[in-house]
Design an enzyme around this catalytic site. Sequence first.
Site, PDB file in Angstrom:
ATOM      1  N   GLY A 216       0.936  -1.253   0.106  1.00  0.00           N
ATOM      2  CA  GLY A 216       0.065   0.026  -0.110  1.00  0.00           C
ATOM      3  C   GLY A 216       1.335   0.890  -0.290  1.00  0.00           C
ATOM      4  N   GLY A 218       2.328   4.277   2.382  1.00  0.00           N
ATOM      5  CA  GLY A 218       2.148   5.040   4.172  1.00  0.00           C
ATOM      6  C   GLY A 218       3.828   5.030   4.125  1.00  0.00           C
ATOM      7  CB  ILE A 220       5.692   0.120   6.867  1.00  0.00           C
ATOM      8  CG1 ILE A 220       5.954   1.026   8.070  1.00  0.00           C
ATOM      9  CG2 ILE A 220       6.016  -0.999   6.625  1.00  0.00           C
ATOM     10  CD1 ILE A 220       4.900   0.097   9.805  1.00  0.00           C
ATOM     11  CD  GLU A 239      -6.481  -2.448  -2.260  1.00  0.00           C
ATOM     12  OE1 GLU A 239      -6.664  -3.501  -1.988  1.00  0.00           O
ATOM     13  OE2 GLU A 239      -6.255  -1.515  -1.322  1.00  0.00           O
ATOM     14  N   GLY A 337      -7.845  -4.492   0.132  1.00  0.00           N
ATOM     15  CA  GLY A 337      -7.494  -5.433   0.026  1.00  0.00           C
ATOM     16  C   GLY A 337      -6.795  -6.135   0.089  1.00  0.00           C
TER      17      GLY A 337
END
Length: 434
Positions: A216, A218, A220, A239, A337
């Site tokens: 995703g 962010g 991290i 995703e 997801g």
Amino acid sequence: MDWRETYKSRLTTADEAVKVVKSGDFVIPGHAASESELLVNALAKRYLELENVTIIQGVALGSSPYCKPEMAGHFILKSMFVGANTRKSIWENRGTFFPLMFHEFPRAFREGYLGSDVFITMVSPPDEHGYCSLGMSVDHSKELVKCAKTVIAEVNPNVPRTYGDTFVHVSDLDYIVENHGPILELTRFATMDEVTQAIGRNVAKLIKNGDTLQMGAGTIPDAILYYLKDKRDLGIHTEMISDGLIDLIESGIVNGSKKTLNPGKIILTFAQGSKKVYEYINLNPMFQFHPVDYVNNPCVIAQNDNMVAINSALEIDLSGQVCAEALGSKQYSGIGGQLDFIRGAAASKNGRPIIVLQSTAKNATISRISCQLKPGTPVTTTRNDVRWVVTEYGAVNLFCKSERERAAALISIAHPNFRAELKGQYAEIYGRVL
């Protein structure tokens, strides 16, 4: 009729277009960066004229004016992914949350489980054949263009023209509003610190040359991407993407040459990030946007050999149950997801599903690895689905481990200040000493 005549006949203002919304309707704003602030704000201005209009929302990057306290009873938020601008509405019972795996969103609209009276989104200007691009968000948007009773589109030249299954014809748009305003951006990431860098290094050790990745946006994920600079021939089936990926593409580290499905292409369903991302995906054939019921379908994901799915958690208990969406019983985000990709990667040849989390919260006063999830805490990913778990203290694989072995493995990557406490709690609750 020539498409240009159709376009002119449907051209109107934002205030006029949203008059189609009536009390009791189900309205879906565009997803993430495709939410039209112009049209949503025009709708919100009508709140005194409307009652019980349900706003069905995924990721909300906009200001979400329909969530303001004075909108109660006029607009009702129904969200599958709670965000910074929508949490308070849910927590104060002015809106509701519903759990749904992301890949099932198009089906929910198509089969009528979710109402779809009015779809409001952004598109690029039409090409010479009258086709606009959905740009940053194809996800469930492509389905809504087909099944919503009314489609209102903001045509904006700042929306990138993206490739894949992204195009809709002018004749599919019932109301057209032109605007040149900026697109919503996602830039609210904290700076990488020692903890996130350590997590990035630990995850990078699990990634091999030629792997296909999902992750995703962010701090991290950006830290993980930073530590992949010594890898080669990585692919992407994900995703969504954000800014962190671009450097790896430009350096040739991400090229998709080893992918077993859609080689050479980055497969995704939406993008959110800075203006840099939107400019990069514009007319870039490397990026292929498809509806989320293709991209996030675990059976499709599994066709990528060496699929590595990297997803974050808020808490994990010693049995391996993951909560990634709530703080106790308080809904904080959504499932997105995560389970789609965890299961897809698990079914992939040489696949590796990975859960990442910082070992502590609130300035190291709370362990994110707990003996048991608190009552009311939803389980996002079941213990049966969890394989690799990574913190700043290391990586462990829970696959085929007994309950006792799982507990011992997870405690080994907990913060040292909490390891003795976790062992004591485990012994007290389960009657077994680790």
